[in-house]
Design a protein around this motif. Structure first.
Motif, PDB file in Angstrom:
ATOM      1  N   LEU A 196     -49.328 -29.067   8.675  1.00 15.52           N
ATOM      2  CA  LEU A 196     -50.245 -29.801   7.803  1.00 15.52           C
ATOM      3  C   LEU A 196     -49.918 -29.472   6.347  1.00 15.52           C
ATOM      4  O   LEU A 196     -50.628 -28.712   5.685  1.00 15.52           O
ATOM      5  CB  LEU A 196     -51.700 -29.436   8.127  1.00 15.52           C
ATOM      6  CG  LEU A 196     -52.169 -29.778   9.554  1.00 15.52           C
ATOM      7  CD1 LEU A 196     -53.539 -29.185   9.819  1.00 15.52           C
ATOM      8  CD2 LEU A 196     -52.188 -31.292   9.758  1.00 15.52           C
ATOM      9  N   PRO A 197     -48.842 -30.049   5.814  1.00 11.25           N
ATOM     10  CA  PRO A 197     -48.375 -29.681   4.471  1.00 11.25           C
ATOM     11  C   PRO A 197     -49.329 -30.096   3.353  1.00 11.25           C
ATOM     12  O   PRO A 197     -49.149 -29.666   2.206  1.00 11.25           O
ATOM     13  CB  PRO A 197     -47.041 -30.425   4.344  1.00 11.25           C
ATOM     14  CG  PRO A 197     -47.157 -31.569   5.299  1.00 11.25           C
ATOM     15  CD  PRO A 197     -47.970 -31.053   6.447  1.00 11.25           C
ATOM     16  N   GLU A 198     -50.336 -30.924   3.674  1.00 12.82           N
ATOM     17  CA  GLU A 198     -51.286 -31.315   2.638  1.00 12.82           C
ATOM     18  C   GLU A 198     -52.208 -30.162   2.227  1.00 12.82           C
ATOM     19  O   GLU A 198     -52.920 -30.254   1.223  1.00 12.82           O
ATOM     20  CB  GLU A 198     -52.129 -32.507   3.104  1.00 12.82           C
ATOM     21  CG  GLU A 198     -52.940 -32.259   4.358  1.00 12.82           C
ATOM     22  CD  GLU A 198     -52.221 -32.674   5.635  1.00 12.82           C
ATOM     23  OE1 GLU A 198     -52.911 -33.131   6.564  1.00 12.82           O
ATOM     24  OE2 GLU A 198     -50.981 -32.530   5.713  1.00 12.82           O
ATOM     25  N   TYR A 199     -52.185 -29.067   3.007  1.00 11.52           N
ATOM     26  CA  TYR A 199     -53.002 -27.893   2.664  1.00 11.52           C
ATOM     27  C   TYR A 199     -52.152 -26.864   1.925  1.00 11.52           C
ATOM     28  O   TYR A 199     -51.095 -26.458   2.399  1.00 11.52           O
ATOM     29  CB  TYR A 199     -53.592 -27.251   3.921  1.00 11.52           C
ATOM     30  CG  TYR A 199     -54.727 -28.045   4.530  1.00 11.52           C
ATOM     31  CD1 TYR A 199     -56.045 -27.804   4.152  1.00 11.52           C
ATOM     32  CD2 TYR A 199     -54.470 -29.041   5.467  1.00 11.52           C
ATOM     33  CE1 TYR A 199     -57.090 -28.530   4.708  1.00 11.52           C
ATOM     34  CE2 TYR A 199     -55.504 -29.773   6.029  1.00 11.52           C
ATOM     35  CZ  TYR A 199     -56.814 -29.518   5.638  1.00 11.52           C
ATOM     36  OH  TYR A 199     -57.844 -30.248   6.178  1.00 11.52           O
ATOM     37  N   LYS A 200     -52.629 -26.439   0.768  1.00 11.18           N
ATOM     38  CA  LYS A 200     -52.002 -25.390  -0.022  1.00 11.18           C
ATOM     39  C   LYS A 200     -52.717 -24.073   0.283  1.00 11.18           C
ATOM     40  O   LYS A 200     -53.950 -24.003   0.253  1.00 11.18           O
ATOM     41  CB  LYS A 200     -52.120 -25.712  -1.517  1.00 11.18           C
ATOM     42  CG  LYS A 200     -51.667 -24.605  -2.466  1.00 11.18           C
ATOM     43  CD  LYS A 200     -50.168 -24.452  -2.476  1.00 11.18           C
ATOM     44  CE  LYS A 200     -49.740 -23.433  -3.536  1.00 11.18           C
ATOM     45  NZ  LYS A 200     -48.291 -23.196  -3.536  1.00 11.18           N
ATOM     46  N   VAL A 201     -51.939 -23.036   0.592  1.00 13.76           N
ATOM     47  CA  VAL A 201     -52.529 -21.744   0.951  1.00 13.76           C
ATOM     48  C   VAL A 201     -52.597 -20.837  -0.267  1.00 13.76           C
ATOM     49  O   VAL A 201     -51.648 -20.759  -1.044  1.00 13.76           O
ATOM     50  CB  VAL A 201     -51.715 -21.049   2.052  1.00 13.76           C
ATOM     51  CG1 VAL A 201     -52.478 -19.848   2.606  1.00 13.76           C
ATOM     52  CG2 VAL A 201     -51.363 -22.020   3.174  1.00 13.76           C
ATOM     53  N   GLU A 202     -53.716 -20.142  -0.415  1.00 15.35           N
ATOM     54  CA  GLU A 202     -53.858 -19.132  -1.457  1.00 15.35           C
ATOM     55  C   GLU A 202     -54.539 -17.897  -0.872  1.00 15.35           C
ATOM     56  O   GLU A 202     -55.423 -18.014  -0.016  1.00 15.35           O
ATOM     57  CB  GLU A 202     -54.673 -19.662  -2.638  1.00 15.35           C
ATOM     58  CG  GLU A 202     -53.984 -20.780  -3.408  1.00 15.35           C
ATOM     59  CD  GLU A 202     -54.740 -21.171  -4.667  1.00 15.35           C
ATOM     60  OE1 GLU A 202     -55.732 -20.490  -4.996  1.00 15.35           O
ATOM     61  OE2 GLU A 202     -54.335 -22.149  -5.309  1.00 15.35           O
ATOM     62  N   LEU A 203     -54.113 -16.730  -1.334  1.00 18.33           N
ATOM     63  CA  LEU A 203     -54.722 -15.471  -0.926  1.00 18.33           C
ATOM     64  C   LEU A 203     -55.368 -14.807  -2.138  1.00 18.33           C
ATOM     65  O   LEU A 203     -54.823 -14.851  -3.241  1.00 18.33           O
ATOM     66  CB  LEU A 203     -53.676 -14.510  -0.354  1.00 18.33           C
ATOM     67  CG  LEU A 203     -53.304 -14.647   1.125  1.00 18.33           C
ATOM     68  CD1 LEU A 203     -52.539 -15.932   1.378  1.00 18.33           C
ATOM     69  CD2 LEU A 203     -52.478 -13.452   1.575  1.00 18.33           C
ATOM     70  N   GLU A 204     -56.512 -14.186  -1.910  1.00 18.89           N
ATOM     71  CA  GLU A 204     -57.172 -13.416  -2.966  1.00 18.89           C
ATOM     72  C   GLU A 204     -57.585 -12.069  -2.406  1.00 18.89           C
ATOM     73  O   GLU A 204     -58.085 -11.983  -1.278  1.00 18.89           O
ATOM     74  CB  GLU A 204     -58.405 -14.150  -3.486  1.00 18.89           C
ATOM     75  CG  GLU A 204     -59.139 -13.375  -4.585  1.00 18.89           C
ATOM     76  CD  GLU A 204     -60.435 -14.030  -5.004  1.00 18.89           C
ATOM     77  OE1 GLU A 204     -60.443 -14.722  -6.026  1.00 18.89           O
ATOM     78  OE2 GLU A 204     -61.454 -13.853  -4.272  1.00 18.89           O
TER      79      GLU A 204
END
Length: 233
Positions: free
Chosen positions: A120-128
């Motif tokens: 699902l490349p439309e989702y951008k992943v970010e970690l905090e």
């Protein structure tokens, strides 16, 4: 069980309290390099020392047939050497970036979610990650482990602090007050967001996990992880 502690800062002291409450004995508290260590008194060693001391501590334990648990970060350029020595000496060794039982379940959840989202490349992943102001290194070892789990199951090639690149997994590190540790993994698209989070309420979970790992490793031979301790494999 007779436990030696390499590193006797806040974590070492909490590990000692939990170990004693579970019926174990602390036979050594080693806070600096020492050549006069009686390894014959130890059933297991737990290392929460400094990065520059960790590999030396691990080496000494393995050379003296003492199983060792290490939660020290910042020395992993020598991790493969530790594995080789453990195998050579037929010893027992566990390293974890975070010994919290809850965090290690969170690692598994993170890996599973990443596998579900990989097409699902439309989702951008970010970690905090958020920690107390006394924690100077960034990102945390836990955040790096989470990032590696995402990268292994996605098209990201690497992680970076505060990156805005589409090809790079962004990690944001914050240092606030006395926060023990909060880690969030978010998948964001233009239509919705999916988020998983682990929040530590105190340091006791980290110490309990280290003691649990020490209890588990007695009598075993090999290089293990918290996945083995928690039977998550």
């Amino acid at each position: 069980m007779r436990i030696a502690l390499f590193g006797y800062g806040k974590m070492g002291q909490m590990i000692a309290q939990i170990a004693v409450s579970r019926g174990h004995e602390i036979v050594a508290k080693i806070d600096e390099n020492s050549e006069n260590i009686d390894f014959s008194t130890m059933d297991v060693a737990i290392d929460f020392s400094m990065p520059e001391a960790a590999f030396g501590n691990i080496t000494k334990c393995l050379n003296n047939n003492v199983p060792v648990i290490s939660g020290t970060t910042g020395w992993l350029d020598k991790y493969e050497d530790a594995i080789s020595l453990c195998e050579e000496k037929k010893g027992a060794f566990i390293y974890a970036s975070n010994f919290s039982l809850g965090v290690n379940i969170f690692f598994e959840l993170n890996n599973y979610l990443a596998k579900m989202m990989q097409n699902l490349p439309e989702y951008k992943v970010e970690l905090e990650e958020i920690h107390h102001t006394q924690k100077l290194d960034a990102p945390s070892g836990t955040a790096i482990t989470l990032a590696e789990g995402v990268i292994a199951n996605s098209n990201y090639a690497q992680w970076k602090l505060d990156s805005e690149s589409q090809e790079t997994l962004k990690i944001t590190s914050k240092r606030i007050g006395k926060v023990p540790g909060t880690h969030t993994v978010a998948y964001n698209s233009i239509v919705d967001s999916i988020e998983i989070k682990h929040t530590a309420h105190n340091r006791e979970g980290f110490a309990l996990g280290a003691v649990t790992a020490a209890e588990w490793i007695i009598g075993k031979t090999g290089v293990f992880s918290m996945r083995d301790v928690l039977n998550l494999g």
